[in-house]
Design a protein around this motif. Structure first.
Motif, mmCIF file in Angstrom:
data_model
loop_
_atom_site.group_PDB
_atom_site.id
_atom_site.type_symbol
_atom_site.label_atom_id
_atom_site.label_comp_id
_atom_site.label_asym_id
_atom_site.label_seq_id
_atom_site.Cartn_x
_atom_site.Cartn_y
_atom_site.Cartn_z
ATOM 1 N N ARG A 1 -42.062 46.069 -30.328
ATOM 2 C CA ARG A 1 -41.263 46.637 -31.705
ATOM 3 C C ARG A 1 -42.345 47.851 -32.184
ATOM 4 N NH1 ARG A 1 -39.558 41.325 -31.284
ATOM 5 N NH2 ARG A 1 -40.864 40.458 -33.144
ATOM 6 N N VAL A 2 -43.733 47.189 -32.176
ATOM 7 C CA VAL A 2 -44.709 48.210 -32.775
ATOM 8 C C VAL A 2 -44.652 49.726 -32.031
ATOM 9 C CG1 VAL A 2 -47.181 48.364 -33.161
ATOM 10 C CG2 VAL A 2 -46.163 46.582 -33.577
ATOM 11 N N LEU A 3 -44.505 49.475 -30.555
ATOM 12 C CA LEU A 3 -44.484 50.636 -29.798
ATOM 13 C C LEU A 3 -43.014 51.342 -30.069
ATOM 14 C CD1 LEU A 3 -46.272 51.898 -27.267
ATOM 15 C CD2 LEU A 3 -44.849 50.615 -25.967
ATOM 16 N N GLN A 4 -42.016 50.922 -30.721
ATOM 17 C CA GLN A 4 -40.770 51.622 -30.943
ATOM 18 C C GLN A 4 -41.182 52.390 -32.161
ATOM 19 O OE1 GLN A 4 -38.067 48.102 -31.516
ATOM 20 N NE2 GLN A 4 -36.885 48.780 -29.904
ATOM 21 N N ARG B 1 -46.928 57.982 -36.281
ATOM 22 C CA ARG B 1 -46.593 57.734 -34.756
ATOM 23 C C ARG B 1 -47.734 57.162 -34.096
ATOM 24 N NH1 ARG B 1 -42.455 61.810 -32.219
ATOM 25 N NH2 ARG B 1 -42.539 60.206 -30.768
ATOM 26 N N ILE B 2 -48.872 58.451 -34.209
ATOM 27 C CA ILE B 2 -50.080 58.216 -33.651
ATOM 28 C C ILE B 2 -50.828 56.799 -33.924
ATOM 29 C CG2 ILE B 2 -52.546 59.262 -33.231
ATOM 30 C CD1 ILE B 2 -51.190 61.822 -33.642
ATOM 31 N N ARG B 3 -50.696 56.446 -35.326
ATOM 32 C CA ARG B 3 -51.393 55.114 -35.847
ATOM 33 C C ARG B 3 -50.629 53.936 -35.334
ATOM 34 N NH1 ARG B 3 -52.437 56.154 -42.459
ATOM 35 N NH2 ARG B 3 -54.398 57.520 -41.878
ATOM 36 N N PHE B 4 -49.508 53.956 -34.998
ATOM 37 C CA PHE B 4 -48.799 52.992 -34.291
ATOM 38 C C PHE B 4 -49.202 52.742 -32.846
ATOM 39 C CE2 PHE B 4 -45.645 52.886 -37.974
ATOM 40 C CZ PHE B 4 -45.669 51.485 -38.064
ATOM 41 N N LEU B 5 -49.477 53.813 -32.297
ATOM 42 C CA LEU B 5 -49.991 53.791 -30.739
ATOM 43 C C LEU B 5 -51.534 52.955 -30.901
ATOM 44 C CD1 LEU B 5 -49.672 56.998 -28.796
ATOM 45 C CD2 LEU B 5 -48.047 54.838 -28.671
ATOM 46 N N GLN C 1 -45.147 48.238 -20.463
ATOM 47 C CA GLN C 1 -45.536 48.641 -21.655
ATOM 48 C C GLN C 1 -46.561 49.966 -21.829
ATOM 49 O OE1 GLN C 1 -46.618 45.379 -24.206
ATOM 50 N NE2 GLN C 1 -44.540 44.815 -24.600
ATOM 51 N N ASN C 2 -47.452 50.003 -20.619
ATOM 52 C CA ASN C 2 -48.467 50.934 -20.829
ATOM 53 C C ASN C 2 -47.821 52.323 -20.204
ATOM 54 O OD1 ASN C 2 -50.657 49.260 -21.451
ATOM 55 N ND2 ASN C 2 -51.341 48.905 -19.385
ATOM 56 N N GLU C 3 -46.785 51.999 -19.077
ATOM 57 C CA GLU C 3 -46.188 53.454 -18.901
ATOM 58 C C GLU C 3 -45.326 53.767 -19.987
ATOM 59 O OE1 GLU C 3 -43.689 52.398 -15.308
ATOM 60 O OE2 GLU C 3 -45.188 51.741 -14.254
ATOM 61 N N GLU C 4 -44.733 53.085 -20.611
ATOM 62 C CA GLU C 4 -43.875 53.470 -21.864
ATOM 63 C C GLU C 4 -44.884 54.290 -22.999
ATOM 64 O OE1 GLU C 4 -40.778 51.944 -25.302
ATOM 65 O OE2 GLU C 4 -41.785 50.527 -24.023
ATOM 66 N N PHE C 5 -45.932 53.524 -23.069
ATOM 67 C CA PHE C 5 -47.188 54.114 -24.132
ATOM 68 C C PHE C 5 -47.490 55.240 -23.750
ATOM 69 C CE2 PHE C 5 -51.284 54.836 -25.387
ATOM 70 C CZ PHE C 5 -51.418 54.308 -26.659
ATOM 71 N N ASN D 1 -59.499 52.700 -25.566
ATOM 72 C CA ASN D 1 -59.857 52.475 -26.810
ATOM 73 C C ASN D 1 -59.022 53.116 -28.001
ATOM 74 O OD1 ASN D 1 -61.439 50.260 -26.430
ATOM 75 N ND2 ASN D 1 -63.098 50.962 -27.780
ATOM 76 N N PHE D 2 -57.419 53.366 -27.825
ATOM 77 C CA PHE D 2 -56.687 53.917 -28.491
ATOM 78 C C PHE D 2 -56.738 53.515 -29.903
ATOM 79 C CE2 PHE D 2 -54.259 57.521 -26.969
ATOM 80 C CZ PHE D 2 -53.568 57.855 -28.056
ATOM 81 N N ARG D 3 -57.336 52.219 -30.092
ATOM 82 C CA ARG D 3 -57.142 51.529 -31.512
ATOM 83 C C ARG D 3 -57.669 52.617 -32.404
ATOM 84 N NH1 ARG D 3 -62.125 49.323 -32.800
ATOM 85 N NH2 ARG D 3 -63.510 49.325 -31.161
#
Length: 716
Positions: free
Chosen positions: A22-25, A37-41, A94-98, A303-305
């Motif tokens: 849901r976060v990825l959505q 959107r970048i922050r949600f990633l 999820q990584n592929e969707e990311f 380290n996309f955080r």
């Protein structure tokens, strides 16, 4: 999914991964401002890191001891190995969707003339800039390691990014060498803005790419002419083992645990899928990793955080509305005067957190205040709460702070707070063996005309002025003598826990954990079941972060089969199957992911038209109900009770940011009543703000729409 349906509940970790989807959505939603959107990633990535550090690490431990019948093992109902396999499959999807979402965002960034460039795509001015930047800022902060010549492989820090480097010569005249460089993002940050040819363009480069550009300079001593480099990171087991050695104190055990955490066993190795195969095999060998040990091939960036802090260079800005002062506190010079006269409920982040700090500041200088007692779980880095408590001690007050040293990932900070507080003369309580202190409570004692009065607060969220700006919570400021008598009883238990739980069991207004809440919840659910069977109105509206306790889920199943109307607002883990043909009234279960992190716990039981409304620090999880000190507080003031019910009604009407929590974990957006768009966090802000201005209420459909608001930057 068919196997999932054979179970009575959804596996906790699978449900958590569904939450992170849901976060990825939100990152995929084109209506969300680009920077958000970048922050949600970044939030998704940070969540995943913590998931592997805690939950996957725990499952791996369980797998190693799978022959033993542990309570946790029985709770899962399936083998840890099976869940680990399911996790691996879901994470890869999820990584592929990311990656797809990130690719789409990159295209949108370019339309706004924001370019994330690599070391291979720099003009001459930019090349000179990063050469200078490297010499002035970076070189002194890196220590290249020639790892083949080091007998013991160097310790690789969790949360750090590393470049694995291959040094070679094109003519093959020298043997290849491997090197390792830790990217110093902790010191320098991750993003560097480059000179741009035009004012309306923004070129940004990652710190690791600046290092890549300067590899020839770094390794000039060795005489190689070809350099390959690939990023990777290691995620380690973050569990702190508290042993039973009676000769060591809890503080010594935590300090030892922190040291061991830094060297925890790797549970995930994330690497650039283009990495040189020989280097990958070498790293796996030196780190003692097998192919099954959660090797995660990925893209070039890890380290996309850090992208939660992506530079604010976009034309379209978010418009987060500022918190406002509660209407009862606008025209008063002292918060305390109002609280002594009536209850005040602060709804964060809509209401300002300042009244909490102001009430403590007033107590710190009030000559009639004798005592302040407070629980602290997670504090802001420059905590104003701590400053007020220190000031209170200097003014001669008796100050007691229950500081939970085992708050995960805040252990080190809390140890430092303990030292500072004790240096100032504060009495610091550090917890109870095998039980965390998670209640958010405060007690202030004041002497007036030789009579002691008590006031303070009970909250659903941490005493953290930073997160109060982005976490949705409720805080009741009160002098109600029944509530405050129970707050006093809880502190008596915290100070004298060796004498047993009689103080907790004596509570009459508050419902504490671990002694009473489970029992009382079952009684209240049973009452609604009885009402339903008597053909009387029977309802429950429950809001929390996580719902995973199997005993309470079974009770909710029983209630739904009896005809109780059940409405659930669950942000994160949701282990209940909400859909069943035997439910007389379908269960309505939603999750809201939006601007603010929905952190509050609110329990509303219909009680035959005389609603019982509670705020709580406790989720419906085994750990909260049975292994933590929590406080669930009744809302007694009818105006506040109505206000809380109204807020939850608005959330249940959300058809913009709400998702259905169904049996298939599909996370479908709730799109009912399409003619009236209800984005609950905006509607709640307007509802409360309108009340503050006019003392009147509006229906959600009557509230004017306001522009999109900036998303939270913290971890979900």
């Amino acid at each position: 999914m068919a196997e999932l349906m054979k179970r009575k509940t959804i596996a906790r970790d699978i449900s958590w991964l569904s939450f992170n989807s849901r976060v990825l959505q939100e990152a995929a939603d084109p209506s969300v401002p680009l920077r958000e959107r970048i922050r949600f990633l970044g939030i998704f990535s940070n969540n995943m890191d913590e998931f592997f550090r805690v939950r996957v690490a725990t499952l791996k431990r369980m797998s190693e001891y799978s022959g033993r019948k542990t309570r946790i093992n029985m709770h899962l109902e399936v083998s840890p190995d099976k869940i680990l396999g399911d996790i691996q499959s879901m994470v890869m999807e999820q990584n592929e969707e990311f990656d797809t979402i990130w690719s789409d965002i990159r295209k949108e960034m370019e339309k706004e003339k924001v370019f994330l460039v690599s070391e291979d795509h720099l003009d001459q001015t930019q090349q000179q800039f990063i050469q200078n930047y490297f010499e002035e800022e970076v070189r002194s902060n890196i220590i290249p390691l020639m790892i083949e010549s080091i007998p013991q492989f160097p310790y690789l820090r969790d949360k750090s990014i590393y470049l694995g480097v291959v040094l070679s010569r094109q003519d093959g005249s020298m043997k290849r060498k491997y090197a390792l460089i830790e990217v110093p993002s902790r010191v320098l940050g991750r993003f560097v803005q480059l000179p741009s040819a035009t004012m309306d363009e923004h070129h940004i480069i990652l710190l690791e790419d600046i290092i890549r550009y300067n590899l020839r300079s770094i390794f000039a001593y060795f005489g190689y002419d070809t350099y390959g480099s690939w990023a990777f990171k290691v995620t380690r087991d973050a569990e702190i083992d508290i042993d039973n050695d009676i000769s060591t104190t809890l503080i010594q055990k935590i300090e030892k645990g922190l040291k061991n955490r830094r060297r925890g066993k790797p549970v995930r190795f994330v690497y650039d899928k283009e990495m040189d195969s020989h280097l990958l095999e070498y790293l796996m060998k030196r780190l003692n990793l097998a192919r099954k040990d959660n090797l995660m091939p990925g893209g070039r960036i890890h380290n996309f955080r850090h992208f939660m802090d992506f530079p604010d260079v976009f034309h379209k800005k978010g418009q987060r509305k500022k918190p406002f002062t509660h209407p009862l506190l606008i025209k008063t010079p002292r918060v305390t005067d109002v609280v002594l006269d009536q209850d005040v409920m602060l709804h964060f982040p809509y209401h300002s957190f300042n009244p909490v700090i102001d009430m403590l500041r007033e107590a710190a200088i009030d000559p009639n205040v004798t005592t302040i007692k407070i629980t602290c779980y997670r504090l802001a880095s420059n905590s104003k709460i701590i400053n007020t408590l220190v000031n209170a001690v200097r003014n001669g007050k008796h100050v007691t702070v229950m500081l939970e040293l085992r708050a995960r990932f805040d252990e080190e900070a809390n140890l430092e707070w303990k030292e500072r507080l004790e240096d100032e003369g504060v009495k610091v309580l550090i917890g109870i063996p095998n039980i965390k202190i998670h209640a958010k409570i405060c007690l202030i004692k004041k002497r007036i005309n030789n009579f002691t009065i008590h006031y303070g607060f009970v909250s659903t969220g941490n005493l953290n002025e930073k997160t109060a700006k982005v976490y949705g919570d409720h805080c009741l400021l009160t002098s109600d003598r029944h509530i405050m008598a129970d707050v006093n009883r809880i502190f008596n238990y915290l100070e004298k826990w060796k004498e047993g739980t009689d103080s907790l069991r004596a509570c009459k207004a508050l419902i504490p954990c671990p002694t009473s809440l489970r029992r009382e919840l079952i009684k209240m659910i049973t009452r609604e079941i009885r009402l339903a069977k008597e053909k009387k109105p029977a309802t429950m509206t429950l809001k929390m972060n996580s719902l995973s306790d199997e005993e309470l889920i079974d009770k909710l199943y029983e209630a739904a089969r009896a005809g109780v109307e059940i409405k659930l607002i669950i942000r994160g883990i949701f282990c209940m199957f909400s859909e069943n043909s035997k439910f007389i009234i379908p269960v309505k279960a939603i999750s809201i992911i939006d601007e603010y992190l929905e952190h509050a716990r609110v329990f509303i039981f219909g009680n035959n038209g005389k609603e019982k409304v509670y705020i709580s620090s406790a989720d419906w999880m085994v750990r909260n109900l049975d292994h933590r000190v929590e406080a669930t507080c009744p809302v007694l003031d009818p105006t506040i009770r109505h206000e809380l019910i109204k807020i939850l009604d608005i959330q249940l009407a959300d058809n913009v940011k709400a998702r259905w929590l169904d049996n298939e974990l599909l996370n479908k957006y709730k799109k009912d009543n399409p003619d009236v768009k209800v984005r609950s966090q905006i509607e709640i802000y307007n509802y409360l703000y309108h009340k503050a201005l006019h003392g009147e209420e509006t229906k959600p459909s009557e509230i004017p729409q306001i522009p999109p608001i900036t998303h939270a930057t913290g971890s979900y």
